[in-house]
Design a protein around this motif. Sequence first.
Motif, PDB file in Angstrom:
ATOM      1  N   ARG A  45       0.841  -1.198   0.000  1.00  0.00           N
ATOM      2  CA  ARG A  45       0.000   0.000   0.000  1.00  0.00           C
ATOM      3  C   ARG A  45       0.873   1.244   0.000  1.00  0.00           C
ATOM      4  N   ARG A  46       0.512   2.171  -0.845  1.00  0.00           N
ATOM      5  CA  ARG A  46       1.214   3.432  -0.903  1.00  0.00           C
ATOM      6  C   ARG A  46       0.198   4.568  -0.800  1.00  0.00           C
ATOM      7  N   THR A  47       0.632   5.674  -0.242  1.00  0.00           N
ATOM      8  CA  THR A  47      -0.237   6.837  -0.170  1.00  0.00           C
ATOM      9  C   THR A  47      -0.238   7.538  -1.516  1.00  0.00           C
ATOM     10  N   VAL A  48      -1.414   7.752  -2.054  1.00  0.00           N
ATOM     11  CA  VAL A  48      -1.540   8.391  -3.356  1.00  0.00           C
ATOM     12  C   VAL A  48      -1.993   9.824  -3.142  1.00  0.00           C
ATOM     13  N   ARG A  49      -1.134  10.786  -3.527  1.00  0.00           N
ATOM     14  CA  ARG A  49      -1.482  12.187  -3.313  1.00  0.00           C
ATOM     15  C   ARG A  49      -1.414  12.946  -4.628  1.00  0.00           C
ATOM     16  N   PRO A  50      -2.347  13.861  -4.841  1.00  0.00           N
ATOM     17  CA  PRO A  50      -2.358  14.618  -6.086  1.00  0.00           C
ATOM     18  C   PRO A  50      -1.329  15.744  -6.075  1.00  0.00           C
ATOM     19  N   LEU A  51      -0.043  15.405  -6.130  1.00  0.00           N
ATOM     20  CA  LEU A  51       1.016  16.393  -6.130  1.00  0.00           C
ATOM     21  C   LEU A  51       1.730  16.386  -7.460  1.00  0.00           C
ATOM     22  N   LEU A  52       2.550  17.407  -7.689  1.00  0.00           N
ATOM     23  CA  LEU A  52       3.274  17.517  -8.939  1.00  0.00           C
ATOM     24  C   LEU A  52       4.677  16.953  -8.836  1.00  0.00           C
ATOM     25  N   SER A  53       4.913  16.069  -7.870  1.00  0.00           N
ATOM     26  CA  SER A  53       6.248  15.527  -7.692  1.00  0.00           C
ATOM     27  C   SER A  53       6.746  14.849  -8.949  1.00  0.00           C
ATOM     28  N   ALA A  54       5.818  14.225  -9.698  1.00  0.00           N
ATOM     29  CA  ALA A  54       6.243  13.538 -10.909  1.00  0.00           C
ATOM     30  C   ALA A  54       6.722  14.513 -11.966  1.00  0.00           C
ATOM     31  N   CYS A  55       6.355  15.787 -11.860  1.00  0.00           N
ATOM     32  CA  CYS A  55       6.726  16.755 -12.876  1.00  0.00           C
ATOM     33  C   CYS A  55       7.869  17.647 -12.437  1.00  0.00           C
ATOM     34  N   ASP A 357       5.187  15.165 -18.320  1.00  0.00           N
ATOM     35  CA  ASP A 357       5.131  14.451 -17.047  1.00  0.00           C
ATOM     36  C   ASP A 357       3.861  14.746 -16.266  1.00  0.00           C
ATOM     37  N   ILE A 358       3.351  15.958 -16.416  1.00  0.00           N
ATOM     38  CA  ILE A 358       2.162  16.323 -15.641  1.00  0.00           C
ATOM     39  C   ILE A 358       0.948  15.482 -16.051  1.00  0.00           C
ATOM     40  N   ALA A 359       0.960  14.982 -17.287  1.00  0.00           N
ATOM     41  CA  ALA A 359      -0.124  14.099 -17.717  1.00  0.00           C
ATOM     42  C   ALA A 359      -0.108  12.820 -16.891  1.00  0.00           C
ATOM     43  N   ILE A 360       1.068  12.315 -16.613  1.00  0.00           N
ATOM     44  CA  ILE A 360       1.191  11.108 -15.791  1.00  0.00           C
ATOM     45  C   ILE A 360       0.768  11.403 -14.363  1.00  0.00           C
ATOM     46  N   ASP A 361       1.112  12.587 -13.869  1.00  0.00           N
ATOM     47  CA  ASP A 361       0.711  12.950 -12.520  1.00  0.00           C
ATOM     48  C   ASP A 361      -0.805  13.030 -12.408  1.00  0.00           C
ATOM     49  N   PHE A 362      -1.467  13.521 -13.462  1.00  0.00           N
ATOM     50  CA  PHE A 362      -2.934  13.547 -13.444  1.00  0.00           C
ATOM     51  C   PHE A 362      -3.489  12.125 -13.399  1.00  0.00           C
TER      52      PHE A 362
END
Length: 454
Positions: A45-55, A357-362
């Motif tokens: 289990r991982r915490t899923v947060r809507p952040l821009l870390s991937a970008c 990258d932001i597309a993947i973050d979305f």
Amino acid sequence: MRLSKQTAAPRREPTATPEPTPSPGGLRWAPHPLAPHVPGRSRTRRTVRPLLSACGGGSGGSSDKTLEWWNISTSEPGKTLWPQAVQEYQAAHPGVTIKQNPMENDAYKSKMTAQTASGKLPDIFHTWGGGVLKQQVDAGLVRDITDDVKPWIGNLSPIARQAYEFDGKIYAIPYDIGMVGFWYNKAHFDKAKIDKPPATWAEFLEDVRKLKAAGITPIALGGKEKWPGHYYWAYLAIRLGGVAAVQQAAKTNDFTADPFVQAGRHLKELVDLQPFQNGFLGASYSSTDGQAAQMGNGKTAMELMGQWAPSVQKDMGKGIGDDLGFFPFPAVEGGSGAVTEVFGGGGGNAVGRDGPDIAIDFLKFFASVESDRKRVASGGYLPITKGSESALTDPNLRTVWEHLNKATGFQQFFDQAFPPVVGQEVNDQVAALIAGKATPEQVAQAVTQAAKGQ
């Protein structure tokens, strides 16, 4: 067409509790003939947060970015949920704009065919996976997101992911998974003195006769769009020969084997009973006078459709409330396929080759447990993320979920599982059979010819 090696695929196993969770069961998944089975990755289990870390932009926002998202959410609940997700994400990420372009199913397929030919796909686009996505991947038009999603992909159902994974690489993220079965009007069954749903094809045909005798149109069908009709031929072939017969056909490019010819003959038995609504050949699926509306307004007794059916029935018609029930596709006498082998699929989103990258973050945000719970609670989708199962309260969808839990084999939609030319030939030929313009043998021969031409 090249058949992939099929290994034991993860499927949620049946449990006595109301919240089944993913488990590596004995389900055999047959996604499509080009995509090898990819075992599920870590399910920690991982915490899923809507952040821009991937970008690389951090949670405080990023430089102005505009994304284009093509999808098929033109009916409820997706018609409302998709824009809500966009608004929520944009609010959390100033400077980001996601432009939605929702299209009706067939219009979307046509548009994507043209875009694929042009060599340019949108930043984010809907996909059913399978052979169509594989063709786009092979053309270099889809971004490989394997490394980007590795930290959180394990939180998603392995079986829901497999239609989008080829040769150990990930190319799309699911938002739904499910199966096709019969949705029926209990009040109409009562009127026709049908005590319980049919367990065999012979019983099903007899129930069609009883419904007609009671003055009730037995089945709604959107014949104009063709894909709803192919469900019958596909399921009959699976009941006659099992998922193994489909795998063998894909391996040999030969659909003239007995299960496929007999599937056409059994379908012709049904067609000869004239079970569909008047004008069905010109009817679409999701329109105010189409297949879903016929069921949603109580004008027909049954439709063969996926897990999204109840929500579309309500959106296109009134919905029939507690009169709506579900039963799996019946067994076919003499067939070697088990009734626990199911046919269906889900939906996902892929990123175009040049998508940022932001597309993947979305997509990470859209696949989070919070987003998934909203979809599941709407009554239009089944869970794909661990932790969202408790939001599944609709009794009919839970019935579908339970059948999935017990599944011993899973075959993706034929018109998405196979390469586009073959999938289209299946739809066209089955539509011709239903219209009385092709024989069962001609259907099998034409699909074989298309497969061998790949």
